[in-house]
Design an enzyme around this catalytic site. Structure first.
Site, PDB file in Angstrom:
ATOM      1  N   VAL A   1       0.678  -1.682  -0.255  1.00  0.00           N
ATOM      2  CA  VAL A   1       0.075   0.200  -0.216  1.00  0.00           C
ATOM      3  C   VAL A   1       1.464   1.229   0.325  1.00  0.00           C
ATOM      4  O   VAL A   1       1.791   1.361   0.879  1.00  0.00           O
ATOM      5  CB  VAL A   1      -1.324  -0.074   1.307  1.00  0.00           C
ATOM      6  CG1 VAL A   1      -1.616   1.256   1.335  1.00  0.00           C
ATOM      7  CG2 VAL A   1      -2.063  -1.216   1.106  1.00  0.00           C
ATOM      8  N   PHE A   2       0.527   1.754  -0.720  1.00  0.00           N
ATOM      9  CA  PHE A   2       1.203   3.810  -1.178  1.00  0.00           C
ATOM     10  C   PHE A   2       0.758   4.540  -0.237  1.00  0.00           C
ATOM     11  O   PHE A   2      -0.872   4.755  -0.423  1.00  0.00           O
ATOM     12  CB  PHE A   2       1.447   3.739  -2.530  1.00  0.00           C
ATOM     13  CG  PHE A   2       1.974   5.543  -2.487  1.00  0.00           C
ATOM     14  CD1 PHE A   2       3.531   5.355  -2.368  1.00  0.00           C
ATOM     15  CD2 PHE A   2       1.817   6.336  -3.327  1.00  0.00           C
ATOM     16  CE1 PHE A   2       4.682   6.246  -2.681  1.00  0.00           C
ATOM     17  CE2 PHE A   2       2.336   7.727  -3.427  1.00  0.00           C
ATOM     18  CZ  PHE A   2       3.899   7.080  -2.839  1.00  0.00           C
TER      19      PHE A   2
ATOM     20  N   GLY B   1       0.077  11.016   1.749  1.00  0.00           N
ATOM     21  CA  GLY B   1      -1.102  11.963   2.830  1.00  0.00           C
ATOM     22  C   GLY B   1      -0.369  11.397   4.272  1.00  0.00           C
ATOM     23  O   GLY B   1       0.419  10.881   4.482  1.00  0.00           O
TER      24      GLY B   1
ATOM     25  N   GLU C   1     -10.696   5.598   4.218  1.00  0.00           N
ATOM     26  CA  GLU C   1     -10.743   6.483   3.366  1.00  0.00           C
ATOM     27  C   GLU C   1     -11.726   6.299   2.669  1.00  0.00           C
ATOM     28  O   GLU C   1     -11.884   6.979   1.342  1.00  0.00           O
ATOM     29  CB  GLU C   1      -9.458   5.941   2.745  1.00  0.00           C
ATOM     30  CG  GLU C   1      -7.958   5.620   2.479  1.00  0.00           C
ATOM     31  CD  GLU C   1      -7.411   6.382   3.373  1.00  0.00           C
ATOM     32  OE1 GLU C   1      -7.415   7.916   3.012  1.00  0.00           O
ATOM     33  OE2 GLU C   1      -6.662   6.959   4.342  1.00  0.00           O
TER      34      GLU C   1
END
Length: 186
Positions: free
Chosen positions: A3-4, A7, A84
């Site tokens: 997972v990137f 933020g 999210e």
């Protein structure tokens, strides 16, 4: 699964992972074009958080990739889908590790497209800064989001200058100083 984080996932990693790597994805730019009504603002007074905007293929967005253990994937996906939920969706992209001895690989990111109901869109940085300074949500002041992201970028990739982020941070701190006469906490 990887997972990137580009933020708040760069400094608020609230899920288990077994490894992290600094690097970048291509073809996007990080912008404060997403309203936050559930973390850094409210429905009546939304904050601003980052999303990724498609742009030139050679542009780069730096962040941190997190490797999720096989046994944790379902729980992490459920957690991040909820975290999210404010307009973000999962997408696959190619991640380029900053360390040159690791080849690029596919991973998951959460990004908010411009057709989601929380998309705020472009605005002058002075306008975004004003909104940030005056927004607080269940996860805390919107100011913290901007300053934590800028601090993490300076820490993990000190040689990379994110003009949008660092200019916004400067404007936010300037407004805070005008309002309070002090911004030493940031």
């Amino acid at each position: 699964m990887w997972v990137f984080g580009y933020g708040s996932l760069m400094w608020k990693v609230d899920f288990p992972y077994e490894e992290n790597i600094v690097g970048y994805i291509k073809g996007y730019k990080r912008r404060f074009y997403q309203h936050s009504t559930d973390h850094r603002g409210t429905p009546e007074n939304p904050g601003r958080v980052v999303t990724l905007i498609p742009c030139k293929e050679d542009s780069k967005v730096y962040g941190i990739a997190y490797k999720i253990r096989e046994t944790d994937i379902e729980d992490v996906i459920n957690h991040l889908d909820f975290r999210e939920k404010g307009g973000y969706e999962r997408k696959k992209v190619v991640f380029h590790p900053k360390e040159h001895d690791i080849p690029p690989f596919e991973m998951t990111i959460y990004l908010a497209s411009d057709d989601n109901p929380h998309y705020a869109g472009p605005a002058e940085l002075d306008e975004i800064a004003f909104q940030v300074v005056n927004s607080v949500g269940p996860s805390g002041p919107n100011i913290d989001y901007v300053c934590n992201l800028a601090k993490m970028m300076r820490s993990v990739v000190p040689d990379v200058h994110d003009d949008h982020l660092f200019t916004l941070e400067s404007k936010v701190l300037g407004l805070l100083e005008k309002q309070n006469g002090d911004f030493n906490n940031y």
